[in-house]
Design a protein around this motif. Structure first.
Motif, PDB file in Angstrom:
ATOM      1  N   ALA A  99       0.827  -1.211   0.000  1.00 51.75           N
ATOM      2  CA  ALA A  99       0.000   0.000   0.000  1.00 51.75           C
ATOM      3  C   ALA A  99       0.860   1.259   0.000  1.00 51.75           C
ATOM      4  CB  ALA A  99      -0.927  -0.007   1.217  1.00 51.75           C
ATOM      5  N   VAL A 100       1.930   1.265   0.778  1.00 49.80           N
ATOM      6  CA  VAL A 100       2.816   2.428   0.824  1.00 49.80           C
ATOM      7  C   VAL A 100       3.477   2.648  -0.533  1.00 49.80           C
ATOM      8  CG1 VAL A 100       4.955   3.344   1.815  1.00 49.80           C
ATOM      9  CG2 VAL A 100       3.264   2.260   3.304  1.00 49.80           C
ATOM     10  N   LEU A 101       4.061   1.604  -1.092  1.00 47.68           N
ATOM     11  CA  LEU A 101       4.813   1.746  -2.343  1.00 47.68           C
ATOM     12  C   LEU A 101       3.912   2.120  -3.517  1.00 47.68           C
ATOM     13  CD1 LEU A 101       7.212  -1.286  -1.859  1.00 47.68           C
ATOM     14  CD2 LEU A 101       7.889   1.117  -1.942  1.00 47.68           C
ATOM     15  N   PHE A 102       2.739   1.509  -3.599  1.00 45.44           N
ATOM     16  CA  PHE A 102       1.844   1.819  -4.717  1.00 45.44           C
ATOM     17  C   PHE A 102       1.226   3.205  -4.571  1.00 45.44           C
ATOM     18  CE2 PHE A 102       0.779  -2.795  -6.150  1.00 45.44           C
ATOM     19  CZ  PHE A 102       2.086  -2.942  -6.555  1.00 45.44           C
ATOM     20  N   SER A 103       0.933   3.597  -3.343  1.00 42.55           N
ATOM     21  CA  SER A 103       0.396   4.950  -3.131  1.00 42.55           C
ATOM     22  C   SER A 103       1.424   5.995  -3.524  1.00 42.55           C
ATOM     23  CB  SER A 103      -0.016   5.131  -1.668  1.00 42.55           C
ATOM     24  OG  SER A 103      -1.091   4.286  -1.336  1.00 42.55           O
ATOM     25  N   ARG A 104       2.693   5.746  -3.219  1.00 41.39           N
ATOM     26  CA  ARG A 104       3.746   6.688  -3.589  1.00 41.39           C
ATOM     27  C   ARG A 104       3.920   6.785  -5.101  1.00 41.39           C
ATOM     28  NH1 ARG A 104       8.625   5.311   0.735  1.00 41.39           N
ATOM     29  NH2 ARG A 104       7.680   6.318   2.556  1.00 41.39           N
ATOM     30  N   ASP A 105       3.527   5.738  -5.822  1.00 44.80           N
ATOM     31  CA  ASP A 105       3.560   5.798  -7.283  1.00 44.80           C
ATOM     32  C   ASP A 105       2.268   6.351  -7.860  1.00 44.80           C
ATOM     33  OD1 ASP A 105       6.123   4.940  -7.537  1.00 44.80           O
ATOM     34  OD2 ASP A 105       5.680   2.991  -8.419  1.00 44.80           O
ATOM     35  N   ASP A 106       1.424   6.925  -6.986  1.00 48.90           N
ATOM     36  CA  ASP A 106       0.210   7.629  -7.369  1.00 48.90           C
ATOM     37  C   ASP A 106      -0.877   6.706  -7.900  1.00 48.90           C
ATOM     38  OD1 ASP A 106      -1.171  10.058  -7.378  1.00 48.90           O
ATOM     39  OD2 ASP A 106      -0.838  10.345  -9.529  1.00 48.90           O
ATOM     40  N   HIS A 107      -0.832   5.430  -7.545  1.00 46.69           N
ATOM     41  CA  HIS A 107      -1.947   4.546  -7.859  1.00 46.69           C
ATOM     42  C   HIS A 107      -3.073   4.774  -6.846  1.00 46.69           C
ATOM     43  CE1 HIS A 107       0.411   2.543 -10.866  1.00 46.69           C
ATOM     44  NE2 HIS A 107       1.303   2.102  -9.994  1.00 46.69           N
ATOM     45  N   ILE A 108      -4.276   4.425  -7.218  1.00 54.21           N
ATOM     46  CA  ILE A 108      -5.434   4.494  -6.330  1.00 54.21           C
ATOM     47  C   ILE A 108      -5.514   3.165  -5.588  1.00 54.21           C
ATOM     48  CG2 ILE A 108      -7.936   4.803  -6.187  1.00 54.21           C
ATOM     49  CD1 ILE A 108      -7.691   6.219  -8.960  1.00 54.21           C
ATOM     50  N   VAL A 109      -5.359   3.192  -4.272  1.00 57.38           N
ATOM     51  CA  VAL A 109      -5.241   1.967  -3.479  1.00 57.38           C
ATOM     52  C   VAL A 109      -6.400   1.854  -2.502  1.00 57.38           C
ATOM     53  CG1 VAL A 109      -3.805   0.680  -1.848  1.00 57.38           C
ATOM     54  CG2 VAL A 109      -2.724   2.008  -3.690  1.00 57.38           C
ATOM     55  N   ASP A 110      -7.073   0.703  -2.524  1.00 51.44           N
ATOM     56  CA  ASP A 110      -8.064   0.337  -1.516  1.00 51.44           C
ATOM     57  C   ASP A 110      -7.532  -0.868  -0.756  1.00 51.44           C
ATOM     58  OD1 ASP A 110      -9.862   2.298  -2.135  1.00 51.44           O
ATOM     59  OD2 ASP A 110     -11.181   1.021  -3.329  1.00 51.44           O
ATOM     60  N   ILE A 111      -7.598  -0.806   0.586  1.00 51.10           N
ATOM     61  CA  ILE A 111      -7.085  -1.872   1.432  1.00 51.10           C
ATOM     62  C   ILE A 111      -8.254  -2.513   2.166  1.00 51.10           C
ATOM     63  CG2 ILE A 111      -5.457  -2.452   3.267  1.00 51.10           C
ATOM     64  CD1 ILE A 111      -4.391   0.576   2.608  1.00 51.10           C
ATOM     65  N   PHE A 112      -8.311  -3.832   2.118  1.00 52.89           N
ATOM     66  CA  PHE A 112      -9.382  -4.573   2.784  1.00 52.89           C
ATOM     67  C   PHE A 112      -8.764  -5.453   3.869  1.00 52.89           C
ATOM     68  CE2 PHE A 112     -10.845  -3.479  -1.392  1.00 52.89           C
ATOM     69  CZ  PHE A 112     -12.171  -3.117  -1.221  1.00 52.89           C
ATOM     70  N   GLU A 113      -9.183  -5.236   5.108  1.00 43.40           N
ATOM     71  CA  GLU A 113      -8.647  -5.972   6.251  1.00 43.40           C
ATOM     72  C   GLU A 113      -9.808  -6.526   7.062  1.00 43.40           C
ATOM     73  OE1 GLU A 113      -7.159  -7.822   9.215  1.00 43.40           O
ATOM     74  OE2 GLU A 113      -5.789  -7.118   7.643  1.00 43.40           O
ATOM     75  N   ARG A 114      -9.761  -7.822   7.334  1.00 47.18           N
ATOM     76  CA  ARG A 114     -10.893  -8.457   8.022  1.00 47.18           C
ATOM     77  C   ARG A 114     -11.013  -8.041   9.488  1.00 47.18           C
ATOM     78  NH1 ARG A 114      -8.657 -14.694   8.091  1.00 47.18           N
ATOM     79  NH2 ARG A 114      -6.796 -14.330   9.364  1.00 47.18           N
ATOM     80  N   ALA A 115      -9.906  -7.661  10.126  1.00 47.03           N
ATOM     81  CA  ALA A 115      -9.970  -7.240  11.531  1.00 47.03           C
ATOM     82  C   ALA A 115     -10.687  -5.897  11.641  1.00 47.03           C
ATOM     83  CB  ALA A 115      -8.577  -7.141  12.118  1.00 47.03           C
ATOM     84  N   PRO A 116     -11.631  -5.760  12.565  1.00 43.09           N
ATOM     85  CA  PRO A 116     -12.329  -4.473  12.732  1.00 43.09           C
ATOM     86  C   PRO A 116     -11.391  -3.349  13.152  1.00 43.09           C
ATOM     87  CG  PRO A 116     -13.527  -6.256  13.822  1.00 43.09           C
ATOM     88  CD  PRO A 116     -12.192  -6.812  13.435  1.00 43.09           C
ATOM     89  N   ALA A 117     -10.357  -3.689  13.927  1.00 43.44           N
ATOM     90  CA  ALA A 117      -9.371  -2.701  14.367  1.00 43.44           C
ATOM     91  C   ALA A 117      -7.988  -3.233  14.002  1.00 43.44           C
ATOM     92  CB  ALA A 117      -9.477  -2.447  15.862  1.00 43.44           C
ATOM     93  N   PRO A 118      -7.495  -2.938  12.799  1.00 50.95           N
ATOM     94  CA  PRO A 118      -6.218  -3.508  12.349  1.00 50.95           C
ATOM     95  C   PRO A 118      -5.085  -3.196  13.318  1.00 50.95           C
ATOM     96  CG  PRO A 118      -7.351  -2.440  10.531  1.00 50.95           C
ATOM     97  CD  PRO A 118      -8.109  -2.083  11.780  1.00 50.95           C
ATOM     98  N   GLY A 119      -4.238  -4.181  13.517  1.00 47.74           N
ATOM     99  CA  GLY A 119      -3.096  -4.013  14.408  1.00 47.74           C
ATOM    100  C   GLY A 119      -2.139  -5.167  14.229  1.00 47.74           C
ATOM    101  N   PRO A 120      -1.035  -5.155  14.958  1.00 46.05           N
ATOM    102  CA  PRO A 120      -0.009  -6.183  14.794  1.00 46.05           C
ATOM    103  C   PRO A 120      -0.445  -7.511  15.392  1.00 46.05           C
ATOM    104  CG  PRO A 120       0.554  -4.742  16.608  1.00 46.05           C
ATOM    105  CD  PRO A 120      -0.673  -4.151  15.967  1.00 46.05           C
ATOM    106  N   VAL A 121       0.042  -8.606  14.817  1.00 51.04           N
ATOM    107  CA  VAL A 121      -0.185  -9.944  15.343  1.00 51.04           C
ATOM    108  C   VAL A 121       1.175 -10.589  15.564  1.00 51.04           C
ATOM    109  CG1 VAL A 121      -1.204 -12.208  14.927  1.00 51.04           C
ATOM    110  CG2 VAL A 121      -2.386 -10.150  14.125  1.00 51.04           C
ATOM    111  N   GLY A 122       1.480 -10.930  16.801  1.00 49.19           N
ATOM    112  CA  GLY A 122       2.764 -11.540  17.103  1.00 49.19           C
ATOM    113  C   GLY A 122       3.598 -10.671  18.029  1.00 49.19           C
ATOM    114  N   ALA A 123       4.661 -11.279  18.546  1.00 52.03           N
ATOM    115  CA  ALA A 123       5.482 -10.579  19.539  1.00 52.03           C
ATOM    116  C   ALA A 123       6.617  -9.811  18.894  1.00 52.03           C
ATOM    117  CB  ALA A 123       6.025 -11.585  20.552  1.00 52.03           C
ATOM    118  N   GLY A 124       7.561 -10.507  18.309  1.00 55.01           N
ATOM    119  CA  GLY A 124       8.711  -9.833  17.724  1.00 55.01           C
ATOM    120  C   GLY A 124       9.350 -10.682  16.645  1.00 55.01           C
ATOM    121  N   PHE A 125      10.297 -10.116  15.936  1.00 56.17           N
ATOM    122  CA  PHE A 125      10.957 -10.799  14.831  1.00 56.17           C
ATOM    123  C   PHE A 125      12.318 -10.172  14.626  1.00 56.17           C
ATOM    124  CE2 PHE A 125       7.998  -7.596  13.282  1.00 56.17           C
ATOM    125  CZ  PHE A 125       8.872  -6.707  12.680  1.00 56.17           C
ATOM    126  N   LEU A 126      13.098 -10.798  13.770  1.00 56.57           N
ATOM    127  CA  LEU A 126      14.431 -10.309  13.449  1.00 56.57           C
ATOM    128  C   LEU A 126      14.449  -9.820  12.010  1.00 56.57           C
ATOM    129  CD1 LEU A 126      17.309  -9.919  14.437  1.00 56.57           C
ATOM    130  CD2 LEU A 126      17.810 -12.285  13.770  1.00 56.57           C
TER     131      LEU A 126
END
Length: 418
Positions: free
Chosen positions: A20-47
């Protein structure tokens, strides 16, 4: 770019956010669909490995990431009796390289802020099917969205849309999962190392420094405990005191960290899939992130692969426009990188998460010496850093990026649209 596209992104995890970030910066029209009512992170941490960090650098986000992440220079794993099974450092590739341990909440916020409100986020909308010929989306309430010129399915390892590309050759759950949570780092002496402890292949415990997150300045560790999926209910029924007694006995040096574990509700459960697709795209539909290549977390490459997918897809559209050639170029580039990691992950997982004690004994004896063989250590370090490309190639790291990672260069400045 001369062609402005209408693009649907399904899923707002790392892959969906980066797309979404990269395509929006290229001036494309972006719609994002997320099943979670309140989008947020899933998981603890990563490398975050150098491969994924280079993408974030190209996006102009390396400094924002580094503000919350912790440099990790060494990966060390041993047994309770002190036998070193794994001991690898990024300096073996380049003294300026490292990984960055990070909380999922921190990266989610960095990418969400980088989107800067571009595109429209449709939260609480579950897309269950895609008409790949017309670019139409069908949601769980019977509504139809679109048409879109391109539909990017980034709906995760358990993707409901993966089969829409016309051929999944493998899609199975791993029998082992994990318990995980975040713990305060406090006086933990290994704040620049991923530390793991192994008991044959039946027990794997890990502590990864993952820094801070917006709104919480407490440095933390990502803790995980390997466990068969079938044993989740038994673990809960046995009660926390019995498990804590085992945990302290296996890793007494970390007892201060484990003192923060006092409620089973602190620990989330993670399950993993292994998925291989024959085609990454079909018509207007294309896969990205775990939807395209779910794998065991043994090599810790999921977030890094998602970032690489997003950049490769953006570059393919820039080079070839919204065409079949663009999708073929994207698939060819990413498959060459992903395939070796899927195979290595499939081979290595039973050595660390299984009931095969004989295999684990061979691992304890042979893994260290194999890493010291001519050519062996370099190959293992490239796999670790996410820079192995195919069986014999290497993903190039730009000198300016390496300098920036080491703090020796000015941050890369990316314009709002490119």
């Amino acid at each position: 770019m001369t062609e402005r596209l209408r693009i649907a992104v399904i899923g707002y995890g790392t892959a969906g956010q980066a797309v979404a970030v990269l395509f929006s910066r290229d001036d494309h029209i972006v719609d994002i669909f997320e099943r979670a009512p309140a989008p947020g992170p899933v998981g603890a941490g990563f490398l975050l490995q150098p491969s994924g960090l280079q993408v974030l650098w190209q996006m102009g986000l390396l400094d924002a990431v580094r503000a919350h992440a912790t440099p990790v220079h060494r990966l060390y794993g041993d047994t309770p009796c002190g036998r070193a099974v794994m001991d690898m450092g990024y300096a073996g590739l380049d003294a300026r390289l490292c990984g960055l341990g990070m909380q999922r909440g921190a990266l989610f916020t960095v990418l969400d802020e980088a989107r800067a409100g571009a595109g429209q986020l449709h939260a609480g909308v579950t897309i269950i099917a895609v008409d790949h010929e017309r670019g139409l989306l069908h949601d769980s309430l019977g509504r139809v969205h679109g048409p879109y010129d391109r539909v990017v399915a980034a709906d995760g390892a358990a993707s409901a849309l993966r089969d829409g590309t016309g051929g999944t050759t493998l899609d199975r759950m791993y029998p082992w999962g994990a318990l995980w949570c975040l713990l305060p780092a406090e006086d933990w002496p290994h704040l620049q190392e991923l530390r793991q402890r192994y008991v044959a292949a039946r027990r794997m415990i890990g502590l990864l420094p993952v820094g801070t997150r917006p709104g919480d300045d407490t440095p933390r560790l990502s803790f995980f405990w390997s466990l068969p999926r079938a044993d989740f209910a038994r673990w809960e029924a046995d009660g926390l005191p019995r498990w804590l007694e085992e945990l302290h006995a296996l890793w007494p040096e970390a007892a201060g960290r484990f003192a923060h574990l006092h409620d089973a509700g602190q620990l989330a459960r993670a399950v993993y899939r292994d998925a291989v697709v024959r085609h990454w795209h079909r018509g207007r539909l294309v896969l990205a992130g775990d939807a395209a290549h779910a794998m065991s977390p043994q090599l810790g490459q999921g977030v890094n692969m998602a970032l690489l997918d997003a950049l490769a897809l953006r570059d393919a559209l820039r080079a070839h426009g919204n065409s079949e050639a663009a999708m073929q170029a994207y698939q060819q580039q990413r498959r060459a990188h992903v395939a070796v990691y899927q195979r290595w992950s499939r081979w290595l997982t039973p050595l660390f998460q299984s009931d095969r004690d004989a295999w684990a004994k061979a691992r304890d004896v042979l893994l260290g010496p194999m890493g010291r063989l001519p050519g062996g250590r370099g190959h293992m370090l490239r796999v670790l850093s996410g820079t192995q490309h195919g069986w014999f190639g290497a993903l190039p790291l730009q000198p300016d990026f390496i300098d920036a990672l080491a703090g020796r260069a000015l941050p890369r400045v990316v314009p709002a649209t490119a």
